[in-house]
Scaffold this active site. Structure first.
Site, PDB file in Angstrom:
ATOM      1  CB  THR A  19      -0.891   0.178   1.099  1.00 45.15           C
ATOM      2  OG1 THR A  19      -1.470  -1.038   0.987  1.00 45.15           O
ATOM      3  CG2 THR A  19      -1.643   1.142   1.053  1.00 45.15           C
TER       4      THR A  19
ATOM      5  NE  ARG B 261      -8.259  -8.324   1.061  1.00 48.19           N
ATOM      6  CZ  ARG B 261      -7.646  -7.224   1.374  1.00 48.19           C
ATOM      7  NH1 ARG B 261      -6.936  -6.431   0.783  1.00 48.19           N
ATOM      8  NH2 ARG B 261      -7.254  -6.818   2.680  1.00 48.19           N
ATOM      9  CB  VAL B 262     -12.864  -4.150  -1.243  1.00 48.62           C
ATOM     10  CG1 VAL B 262     -12.686  -3.573  -0.758  1.00 48.62           C
ATOM     11  CG2 VAL B 262     -13.763  -4.398  -2.868  1.00 48.62           C
ATOM     12  N   GLY B 263     -10.227  -4.047   0.228  1.00 50.37           N
ATOM     13  CA  GLY B 263     -10.011  -4.092   2.002  1.00 50.37           C
ATOM     14  C   GLY B 263     -10.261  -2.692   3.014  1.00 50.37           C
TER      15      GLY B 263
ATOM     16  CB  THR C 163       0.141   0.224   5.146  1.00 53.11           C
ATOM     17  OG1 THR C 163       0.296  -0.598   4.716  1.00 53.11           O
ATOM     18  CG2 THR C 163       1.009   1.195   6.003  1.00 53.11           C
ATOM     19  N   GLY C 164      -1.899  -2.032   6.484  1.00 54.56           N
ATOM     20  CA  GLY C 164      -1.683  -3.175   6.984  1.00 54.56           C
ATOM     21  C   GLY C 164      -2.927  -4.321   6.841  1.00 54.56           C
ATOM     22  CB  THR C 165      -3.889  -7.637   7.442  1.00 54.65           C
ATOM     23  OG1 THR C 165      -2.560  -7.824   8.088  1.00 54.65           O
ATOM     24  CG2 THR C 165      -4.645  -8.191   7.671  1.00 54.65           C
TER      25      THR C 165
HETATM   26  N1  ASP Z   1      -4.320  -2.418   3.634  1.00 51.63           N
HETATM   27  C1  ASP Z   1      -4.146  -3.499   2.630  1.00 51.63           C
HETATM   28  C2  ASP Z   1      -5.251  -4.134   2.109  1.00 51.63           C
HETATM   29  O1  ASP Z   1      -5.389  -4.657   3.089  1.00 51.63           O
HETATM   30  C3  ASP Z   1      -2.950  -3.628   2.356  1.00 51.63           C
HETATM   31  C4  ASP Z   1      -1.189  -2.755   2.913  1.00 51.63           C
HETATM   32  O2  ASP Z   1      -1.693  -1.744   3.256  1.00 51.63           O
HETATM   33  O3  ASP Z   1      -0.560  -3.986   2.954  1.00 51.63           O
HETATM   34  O4  ASP Z   1      -5.384  -3.860   1.784  1.00 51.63           O
END
Ligand code: ASP
Length: 321
Positions: free
Chosen positions: A191, A219-221, A242-244
């Site tokens: 991201t 899938r949408v984050g 940014t992250g999961t």
């Molecule tokens: N936040 C992003 C998502 O889950 C991925 C990421 O930032 O690493 O789509």
């Protein structure tokens, strides 16, 4: 369809047994008429970066800061700056957004992006497969439609908005093909994002991503969801995360940071630490964020061991990996 084993559902890991991972935080006090910070994704690294990898990524972050700074120095709005910065990061194949995005289990790039202005107008695209620069498509949704979020905008629609179109070959790079093949070993976090405060005091945030390596198609984050991975309000703060993504969505993390400042009187640094601890660390997840307040104070914070990051100083751009 590849024969890759589908990964466990993103965001399903919950380990609340141990101490919270330490939040690392950079505070950049306001120093002038405008402010800008960028990130290129947070996440644990499976191996230390080589000197070349560090140099390439820092160069990408600096280019993004220079593009955004040029807008701000010319009197541009915060939204111009965050979009200019994110376009640079999307075009840089070393980050998980635009070219170089993480791939789905089917080996395709499905891109999410959001732009939000501090007057609360926002535009976003989700699972976009044709927008060369998803952040530009997100801005078109903001400026040229009455909507907030459009899923997989068609080629004709992008053309009508004046956005450049690209084929999958543009987005799919060898590094991400290999990451998909290794899937669980090197699940790519990434991201990119930018936050800015302009000379008028307005703030904006933009975030763009390919999501998570090996995510299911469709899938949408958190990135394109207002309040989850992206949020801006001129009274208080602009945030890009940014992250999961699933943890950001469940915690409505970016909005929670805003709410802690706005309603509970928290300062920027404590609010950033609190939301990372509450919605990520305490749930066994990790990630990071960048945020700017209307005075131009910046915070870059992460609890994932590493985050590509950069910010402007009076002496120019600073990039760190
Ligand atoms: N936040 C992003 C998502 O889950 C991925 C990421 O930032 O690493 O789509």
């Amino acid at each position: 369809m590849t024969d890759a084993t589908p990964p466990p559902a993103p965001g399903s890991a919950v380990d609340t047994s141990g101490a919270l991972p330490p939040v690392e935080l950079v505070h950049v006090p306001a120093w002038g008429p405008y402010a800008l910070a960028v990130h290129g994704g947070a996440g644990p690294r499976s191996h230390p970066l080589s000197e070349d990898e560090v140099a390439e990524r820092e160069e990408g972050l600096r280019r993004a800061l220079e593009a955004g700074a040029a807008e701000l120095a010319a009197g541009g709005a915060a939204v111009d700056a965050v979009c200019a910065a994110v376009v640079e990061l999307e075009d840089c194949a070393f980050f998980n957004a635009g070219r170089g995005a993480a791939l789905t289990t089917e080996g395709l790039a499905e891109l999410d992006a959001c732009v939000m202005r501090g007057d609360r107008l926002a535009g976003a695209v989700a699972a976009a497969g044709h927008a060369r620069n998803p952040v530009r498509a997100a801005r078109a949704v903001l400026e040229q439609t009455p909507h907030v979020l459009i899923a997989d905008p068609a080629v004709e629609q992008l053309t009508e908005w004046g956005c450049e179109v690209a084929e999958q070959e543009h987005f799919v790079v060898e590094r991400q093909r290999r990451a998909l093949a290794r899937l669980l070993e090197e699940r790519s976090h990434g991201t990119v994002g930018a936050v800015a405060r302009d000379a008028s005091g307005a703030v904006a945030a933009a975030t763009s991503t390919g999501g998570i390596t090996g995510q299911l198609p469709g899938r949408v984050g958190d990135t394109p969801l207002v309040g989850a991975g992206t949020f801006a309000d001129d009274s208080t703060v602009a945030v890009s995360g940014t992250g999961t993504g699933e943890f950001f969505v469940r915690g409505v993390l970016a909005h929670d940071l805003y709410a802690r400042m706005r309603y509970a009187g928290a300062d920027l640094q404590s609010a950033a630490r609190e939301v990372l601890d509450t919605h990520l660390g305490a749930k066994g997840a990790d990630g990071g964020l960048i945020a700017v307040d209307p005075r131009g104070d910046i915070v870059l914070a992460w609890d994932s061991g590493a985050m590509y990051r950069g910010w402007l100083t009076v002496d120019g751009p600073v990039a760190a990996t």
